[in-house]
Write a protein that holds these residues in place. Sequence first.
Motif, PDB file in Angstrom:
ATOM      1  N   LYS A  99       1.069  -1.644   0.115  1.00  0.00           N
ATOM      2  CA  LYS A  99      -0.162   0.164  -0.185  1.00  0.00           C
ATOM      3  C   LYS A  99       0.825   0.759   0.066  1.00  0.00           C
ATOM      4  N   THR A 100       0.783   2.371  -1.036  1.00  0.00           N
ATOM      5  CA  THR A 100       1.396   2.819  -1.337  1.00  0.00           C
ATOM      6  C   THR A 100       0.014   4.843  -1.722  1.00  0.00           C
ATOM      7  N   LYS A 101       0.617   5.624  -1.755  1.00  0.00           N
ATOM      8  CA  LYS A 101       0.110   7.075  -1.885  1.00  0.00           C
ATOM      9  C   LYS A 101       0.536   7.184  -3.734  1.00  0.00           C
ATOM     10  N   SER A 102      -0.242   8.216  -4.052  1.00  0.00           N
ATOM     11  CA  SER A 102       0.263   8.583  -5.626  1.00  0.00           C
ATOM     12  C   SER A 102       0.674   9.958  -4.733  1.00  0.00           C
ATOM     13  N   LYS A 103       1.540  11.008  -6.024  1.00  0.00           N
ATOM     14  CA  LYS A 103       1.316  12.450  -5.818  1.00  0.00           C
ATOM     15  C   LYS A 103       0.388  13.372  -5.290  1.00  0.00           C
ATOM     16  N   THR A 104      -0.941  12.991  -5.743  1.00  0.00           N
ATOM     17  CA  THR A 104      -2.255  13.424  -5.693  1.00  0.00           C
ATOM     18  C   THR A 104      -2.950  13.212  -4.234  1.00  0.00           C
ATOM     19  N   ASN A 105      -1.837  12.209  -3.226  1.00  0.00           N
ATOM     20  CA  ASN A 105      -2.785  11.418  -2.434  1.00  0.00           C
ATOM     21  C   ASN A 105      -3.458  10.856  -2.799  1.00  0.00           C
ATOM     22  N   GLY A 120       9.841   1.049 -11.935  1.00  0.00           N
ATOM     23  CA  GLY A 120       8.878   0.661 -13.262  1.00  0.00           C
ATOM     24  C   GLY A 120       8.052   1.223 -13.212  1.00  0.00           C
ATOM     25  N   LEU A 121       6.415   1.067 -12.085  1.00  0.00           N
ATOM     26  CA  LEU A 121       5.787   1.470 -12.249  1.00  0.00           C
ATOM     27  C   LEU A 121       5.349   3.107 -12.764  1.00  0.00           C
ATOM     28  N   GLU A 122       6.531   3.849 -12.222  1.00  0.00           N
ATOM     29  CA  GLU A 122       6.191   5.269 -12.372  1.00  0.00           C
ATOM     30  C   GLU A 122       6.534   5.114 -13.840  1.00  0.00           C
ATOM     31  N   ASP A 123       7.608   4.881 -14.109  1.00  0.00           N
ATOM     32  CA  ASP A 123       8.282   5.019 -15.600  1.00  0.00           C
ATOM     33  C   ASP A 123       7.167   4.443 -16.443  1.00  0.00           C
ATOM     34  N   LYS A 124       6.400   3.391 -16.202  1.00  0.00           N
ATOM     35  CA  LYS A 124       5.612   2.916 -17.368  1.00  0.00           C
ATOM     36  C   LYS A 124       4.431   4.141 -16.961  1.00  0.00           C
ATOM     37  N   TYR A 125       3.516   4.409 -16.096  1.00  0.00           N
ATOM     38  CA  TYR A 125       2.567   5.367 -16.170  1.00  0.00           C
ATOM     39  C   TYR A 125       3.148   6.388 -16.087  1.00  0.00           C
ATOM     40  N   ASN A 126       4.176   7.260 -16.197  1.00  0.00           N
ATOM     41  CA  ASN A 126       4.377   8.582 -15.967  1.00  0.00           C
ATOM     42  C   ASN A 126       3.360   9.125 -14.894  1.00  0.00           C
ATOM     43  N   MET A 127       3.891   8.579 -13.257  1.00  0.00           N
ATOM     44  CA  MET A 127       3.266   9.100 -12.118  1.00  0.00           C
ATOM     45  C   MET A 127       4.410   8.767 -11.112  1.00  0.00           C
ATOM     46  N   GLN A 128       3.984   9.321  -9.924  1.00  0.00           N
ATOM     47  CA  GLN A 128       4.589   9.499  -8.842  1.00  0.00           C
ATOM     48  C   GLN A 128       4.561   8.749  -7.564  1.00  0.00           C
ATOM     49  N   LEU A 129       4.831   7.840  -6.848  1.00  0.00           N
ATOM     50  CA  LEU A 129       4.757   7.019  -5.555  1.00  0.00           C
ATOM     51  C   LEU A 129       5.175   6.947  -4.621  1.00  0.00           C
ATOM     52  N   SER A 130       4.939   7.499  -3.168  1.00  0.00           N
ATOM     53  CA  SER A 130       5.396   7.322  -1.433  1.00  0.00           C
ATOM     54  C   SER A 130       6.513   6.095  -1.419  1.00  0.00           C
ATOM     55  N   ARG A 131       7.392   6.410  -1.559  1.00  0.00           N
ATOM     56  CA  ARG A 131       8.247   4.861  -1.219  1.00  0.00           C
ATOM     57  C   ARG A 131       8.276   5.228   1.175  1.00  0.00           C
ATOM     58  N   GLU A 132       7.219   5.359   1.497  1.00  0.00           N
ATOM     59  CA  GLU A 132       6.645   5.123   2.323  1.00  0.00           C
ATOM     60  C   GLU A 132       5.877   4.158   2.490  1.00  0.00           C
ATOM     61  N   TRP A 133       6.014   2.854   1.832  1.00  0.00           N
ATOM     62  CA  TRP A 133       4.995   1.774   1.844  1.00  0.00           C
ATOM     63  C   TRP A 133       4.741   0.922   2.726  1.00  0.00           C
ATOM     64  N   ILE A 134       4.028   0.654   2.757  1.00  0.00           N
ATOM     65  CA  ILE A 134       3.422  -0.769   3.364  1.00  0.00           C
ATOM     66  C   ILE A 134       2.852  -1.974   3.199  1.00  0.00           C
ATOM     67  N   ILE A 135       3.803  -3.302   3.815  1.00  0.00           N
ATOM     68  CA  ILE A 135       3.221  -4.076   3.513  1.00  0.00           C
ATOM     69  C   ILE A 135       2.061  -4.931   4.325  1.00  0.00           C
ATOM     70  N   LEU A 136       0.840  -4.998   3.315  1.00  0.00           N
ATOM     71  CA  LEU A 136      -0.087  -5.670   4.277  1.00  0.00           C
ATOM     72  C   LEU A 136      -0.088  -6.460   4.927  1.00  0.00           C
ATOM     73  N   LYS A 137      -0.300  -7.099   6.229  1.00  0.00           N
ATOM     74  CA  LYS A 137      -0.487  -8.148   7.149  1.00  0.00           C
ATOM     75  C   LYS A 137      -1.322  -9.478   6.694  1.00  0.00           C
ATOM     76  N   ASN A 138      -2.600  -8.982   6.567  1.00  0.00           N
ATOM     77  CA  ASN A 138      -3.887 -10.129   6.716  1.00  0.00           C
ATOM     78  C   ASN A 138      -4.233 -10.086   5.043  1.00  0.00           C
ATOM     79  N   ARG A 139      -3.834  -9.051   3.776  1.00  0.00           N
ATOM     80  CA  ARG A 139      -4.730  -9.075   2.810  1.00  0.00           C
ATOM     81  C   ARG A 139      -3.662  -9.588   1.541  1.00  0.00           C
ATOM     82  N   LYS A 140      -3.289  -9.905   0.745  1.00  0.00           N
ATOM     83  CA  LYS A 140      -2.628 -11.035   0.309  1.00  0.00           C
ATOM     84  C   LYS A 140      -2.673 -10.142  -1.320  1.00  0.00           C
ATOM     85  N   PHE A 141      -3.780  -8.905  -1.567  1.00  0.00           N
ATOM     86  CA  PHE A 141      -4.118  -8.587  -2.332  1.00  0.00           C
ATOM     87  C   PHE A 141      -5.680  -8.156  -2.800  1.00  0.00           C
ATOM     88  N   VAL A 142      -5.217  -7.161  -3.446  1.00  0.00           N
ATOM     89  CA  VAL A 142      -6.369  -5.980  -2.875  1.00  0.00           C
ATOM     90  C   VAL A 142      -7.455  -5.818  -4.581  1.00  0.00           C
TER      91      VAL A 142
END
Length: 305
Positions: free
Chosen positions: A54-60, A148-170
């Motif tokens: 889980k993370t956030k984009s530049k637009t929150n 790779g995600l940022e380059d492919k979709y021309n966006m910026q993502l926060s590096r303050e990510w969280i790995i979810l403990k109770n969900r393997k996918f959304v």
Amino acid sequence: MDSSLLDTNLDEKHAMFNQMFMNAASEDPSLLSALNQEAIPTTQVTPSPGFCLKTKSKTNEKVFVNICMADNVPAPQEMSEEDLIKLLESENPTGFRIPMSIGEPHAEMDKSGGGCTAYDVVVNPGFMSKMQASELFRTFFLTVMMEGLEDKYNMQLSREWIILKNRKFVGTLQTQNVRTKSKPVIMEMSQWGESPTLPASTLIQEVESREDIKSKGKEPDYRIVQEPAEGYPEFLVAEINLPQVRACSSLSLVLGEDRIVLETRSSVYHLDIYLPMDILQIECGAQFNRKTKILTITMPVKQPT
């Protein structure tokens, strides 16, 4: 001529590709080659879940990245934690390539009912196991994957990510098309009219990797031109002079989104340059002419959105 040797689409979008080779042939007929249409062989893969970030984009905006796995994605070269640390501390820390397939964004709902965007990134199951056992490899992969995600979709993502403990996918994991066969990138021609031979070199894409080559040969003479000459280009064409090369089987060519890396057997030549704009790797083509000793690389350019 075997149409499997160069798989270029001859639609309106790529008409200029064909015209460029025809123009080159008017000056040097030995550069002329047939451009044939062939679909790139792929297989549809529904990935299995691994873990979710889980993370956030530049637009929150909330962004979730489902790290998935599928047998169809190749495993990276084997490397220990000690080797990875040495590589990261070296002057060229780009020698470890991780094959991955980055899927399209899909709109989902988070657990509170709010809207979010999810991406599916697929890796080999063996590498998934390595990430789960090694925080070093996991952190390295996530850093590369985010870029790779940022380059492919021309966006910026926060590096303050969280790995979810109770969900393997959304959301729902999306089916992806994964290539099942490497695409030849270098055609070889001894003289005009003869069929080229299939080389060992292949175009490197998201789901492919190569071993790091440490040669430091002489930088060859080269030039890069754009087509059309005025305005934003649709193609870049690189012409690289390799007088000491006899056959394309001795060449190793890697095309990044904005980079050309060319190396030769026995370390005769070494070229590592960055391009002024991003290219469409999957649509690039290259041809080595044994008579003129010139490698010509034609690279469609990503157009601004």
